[in-house]
Design a protein around this motif. Sequence first.
Motif, PDB file in Angstrom:
ATOM      1  N   MET A   1       0.840  -1.191   0.000  1.00  0.00           N
ATOM      2  CA  MET A   1       0.000   0.000   0.000  1.00  0.00           C
ATOM      3  C   MET A   1       0.880   1.247   0.000  1.00  0.00           C
ATOM      4  SD  MET A   1      -3.141  -1.056   2.532  1.00  0.00           S
ATOM      5  CE  MET A   1      -4.087   0.375   1.966  1.00  0.00           C
ATOM      6  N   ASN A   2       0.433   2.292  -0.709  1.00  0.00           N
ATOM      7  CA  ASN A   2       1.220   3.513  -0.845  1.00  0.00           C
ATOM      8  C   ASN A   2       1.354   4.253   0.473  1.00  0.00           C
ATOM      9  OD1 ASN A   2       1.451   3.064  -3.616  1.00  0.00           O
ATOM     10  ND2 ASN A   2      -0.460   4.144  -4.048  1.00  0.00           N
ATOM     11  N   CYS A   3       2.590   4.707   0.764  1.00  0.00           N
ATOM     12  CA  CYS A   3       2.842   5.463   1.988  1.00  0.00           C
ATOM     13  C   CYS A   3       4.030   6.392   1.764  1.00  0.00           C
ATOM     14  CB  CYS A   3       3.099   4.518   3.164  1.00  0.00           C
ATOM     15  SG  CYS A   3       4.652   3.616   3.032  1.00  0.00           S
TER      16      CYS A   3
ATOM     17  N   ASP B   1      -5.240   4.440   2.754  1.00  0.00           N
ATOM     18  CA  ASP B   1      -6.585   4.423   2.189  1.00  0.00           C
ATOM     19  C   ASP B   1      -7.208   3.048   2.392  1.00  0.00           C
ATOM     20  OD1 ASP B   1      -8.911   4.588   0.738  1.00  0.00           O
ATOM     21  OD2 ASP B   1      -7.983   5.420  -1.066  1.00  0.00           O
ATOM     22  N   LEU B   2      -8.252   2.998   3.202  1.00  0.00           N
ATOM     23  CA  LEU B   2      -8.909   1.725   3.505  1.00  0.00           C
ATOM     24  C   LEU B   2      -9.394   1.030   2.239  1.00  0.00           C
ATOM     25  CD1 LEU B   2     -10.000  -0.285   5.596  1.00  0.00           C
ATOM     26  CD2 LEU B   2     -12.031   1.155   5.820  1.00  0.00           C
ATOM     27  N   GLU B   3      -9.793   1.809   1.233  1.00  0.00           N
ATOM     28  CA  GLU B   3     -10.307   1.228   0.002  1.00  0.00           C
ATOM     29  C   GLU B   3      -9.246   0.425  -0.740  1.00  0.00           C
ATOM     30  OE1 GLU B   3     -13.384   0.970  -1.194  1.00  0.00           O
ATOM     31  OE2 GLU B   3     -13.973   1.805   0.741  1.00  0.00           O
ATOM     32  N   GLU B   4      -7.974   0.741  -0.511  1.00  0.00           N
ATOM     33  CA  GLU B   4      -6.896   0.031  -1.199  1.00  0.00           C
ATOM     34  C   GLU B   4      -6.543  -1.292  -0.533  1.00  0.00           C
ATOM     35  OE1 GLU B   4      -3.491   2.494  -1.661  1.00  0.00           O
ATOM     36  OE2 GLU B   4      -4.543   4.040  -2.814  1.00  0.00           O
ATOM     37  N   LEU B   5      -7.041  -1.512   0.660  1.00  0.00           N
ATOM     38  CA  LEU B   5      -6.720  -2.746   1.375  1.00  0.00           C
ATOM     39  C   LEU B   5      -7.497  -3.902   0.741  1.00  0.00           C
ATOM     40  CD1 LEU B   5      -5.039  -3.639   3.855  1.00  0.00           C
ATOM     41  CD2 LEU B   5      -7.144  -3.481   5.202  1.00  0.00           C
TER      42      LEU B   5
ATOM     43  N   ILE C   1      -9.272  -6.474   1.149  1.00  0.00           N
ATOM     44  CA  ILE C   1     -10.146  -7.283   1.988  1.00  0.00           C
ATOM     45  C   ILE C   1     -11.569  -7.143   1.477  1.00  0.00           C
ATOM     46  CG2 ILE C   1      -8.698  -7.135   4.048  1.00  0.00           C
ATOM     47  CD1 ILE C   1     -10.489  -4.872   5.045  1.00  0.00           C
ATOM     48  N   SER C   2     -12.473  -7.915   2.016  1.00  0.00           N
ATOM     49  CA  SER C   2     -13.863  -7.887   1.553  1.00  0.00           C
ATOM     50  C   SER C   2     -14.511  -6.544   1.842  1.00  0.00           C
ATOM     51  CB  SER C   2     -14.663  -8.999   2.229  1.00  0.00           C
ATOM     52  OG  SER C   2     -14.744  -8.772   3.630  1.00  0.00           O
ATOM     53  N   ASP C   3     -15.483  -6.182   1.011  1.00  0.00           N
ATOM     54  CA  ASP C   3     -16.203  -4.917   1.213  1.00  0.00           C
ATOM     55  C   ASP C   3     -16.922  -4.915   2.558  1.00  0.00           C
ATOM     56  OD1 ASP C   3     -15.377  -3.927  -1.218  1.00  0.00           O
ATOM     57  OD2 ASP C   3     -17.210  -4.527  -2.290  1.00  0.00           O
ATOM     58  N   ALA C   4     -17.423  -6.079   2.956  1.00  0.00           N
ATOM     59  CA  ALA C   4     -18.138  -6.167   4.237  1.00  0.00           C
ATOM     60  C   ALA C   4     -17.212  -5.819   5.392  1.00  0.00           C
ATOM     61  CB  ALA C   4     -18.724  -7.562   4.432  1.00  0.00           C
ATOM     62  N   LEU C   5     -15.975  -6.324   5.344  1.00  0.00           N
ATOM     63  CA  LEU C   5     -15.024  -6.036   6.421  1.00  0.00           C
ATOM     64  C   LEU C   5     -14.566  -4.581   6.371  1.00  0.00           C
ATOM     65  CD1 LEU C   5     -13.479  -6.990   8.827  1.00  0.00           C
ATOM     66  CD2 LEU C   5     -11.780  -8.040   7.333  1.00  0.00           C
ATOM     67  N   LYS C   6     -14.428  -4.033   5.177  1.00  0.00           N
ATOM     68  CA  LYS C   6     -14.104  -2.604   5.054  1.00  0.00           C
ATOM     69  C   LYS C   6     -15.184  -1.757   5.719  1.00  0.00           C
ATOM     70  CE  LYS C   6     -11.510  -2.831   0.701  1.00  0.00           C
ATOM     71  NZ  LYS C   6     -11.509  -2.491  -0.738  1.00  0.00           N
ATOM     72  N   ASP C   7     -16.441  -2.129   5.479  1.00  0.00           N
ATOM     73  CA  ASP C   7     -17.555  -1.388   6.070  1.00  0.00           C
ATOM     74  C   ASP C   7     -17.527  -1.481   7.593  1.00  0.00           C
ATOM     75  OD1 ASP C   7     -18.450  -0.638   3.577  1.00  0.00           O
ATOM     76  OD2 ASP C   7     -19.982  -2.206   3.440  1.00  0.00           O
ATOM     77  N   GLU C   8     -17.203  -2.668   8.095  1.00  0.00           N
ATOM     78  CA  GLU C   8     -17.128  -2.844   9.547  1.00  0.00           C
ATOM     79  C   GLU C   8     -16.018  -1.986  10.148  1.00  0.00           C
ATOM     80  OE1 GLU C   8     -17.716  -6.695  11.526  1.00  0.00           O
ATOM     81  OE2 GLU C   8     -17.811  -7.555   9.511  1.00  0.00           O
ATOM     82  N   LEU C   9     -14.860  -1.973   9.492  1.00  0.00           N
ATOM     83  CA  LEU C   9     -13.744  -1.152   9.975  1.00  0.00           C
ATOM     84  C   LEU C   9     -14.093   0.327   9.931  1.00  0.00           C
ATOM     85  CD1 LEU C   9     -10.731  -2.994   8.325  1.00  0.00           C
ATOM     86  CD2 LEU C   9     -10.952  -2.522  10.771  1.00  0.00           C
TER      87      LEU C   9
END
Length: 246
Positions: A1-3, A34-38, A40-48
Amino acid sequence: MNCLCKTGSTKDIKVEGDIGADPIWCNRCGCNLDLEELPISDALKDELSSWSLKYGEWINWETEKFLPNGLELEEVFNESGALLTMQVIEELGDRYIFQYVASNYRVISERDTENEMVQLLDDYLPRHKHDIERVTKLNNLDKSELLPLLPALMEWMQDINWPIAREVVQLLLTYPEDIIHLIKIVLTTDDEPWKYWCLEYLVKEMPDDLRAVFKDDLIHIAEKPTEGEKDEGLDELAKEIVSNLA
């Protein structure tokens, strides 16, 4: 991931809540990621994302003090964060290194200044692995005085062979409910011996209802151990604890 690291990217990530920021950060340069770049599943992104929005619900921002039920709200937030981090690790496998950083507003808010907190640590925390005198002194503190010191005391669980480690174990077990989220944080690290000692000397000695809180963590370790966890025997220990749950 970009940093902002020299390499321009990172696989060393921490999960940490903060105001107005995605809950993932580079663990080296501190860049908010950016969480969107991780991946993982969309459901887990929403939970985070939903979890991160709850950061600070325990604080009266006008006075910068805890709300009446602030301690409990922060505790729930930290426990949820640790569980979400475990879900992220489960989805990503070994593609990234993940660490959970709990909110410590409880610590900084219970003392007027940082210097006073430093003084508290200097006055009470063990200075070395033979410092039985300090551990004895800690036993005389009220719960309100001891709670801010628990995260630092957990570090003395990294090697049970240190002379003060067994004394610290007994002290930590005096407040089993208050060390649950601290143990869960340890379980997200890659320090396998530390995880082993926490399971063997803390989780195994907790009352049945509190030990059950770790069921999902234990099953994960038992069924999907890392190579390091296998080498340390954590998978077998986890199976043992699960088998003894009521």
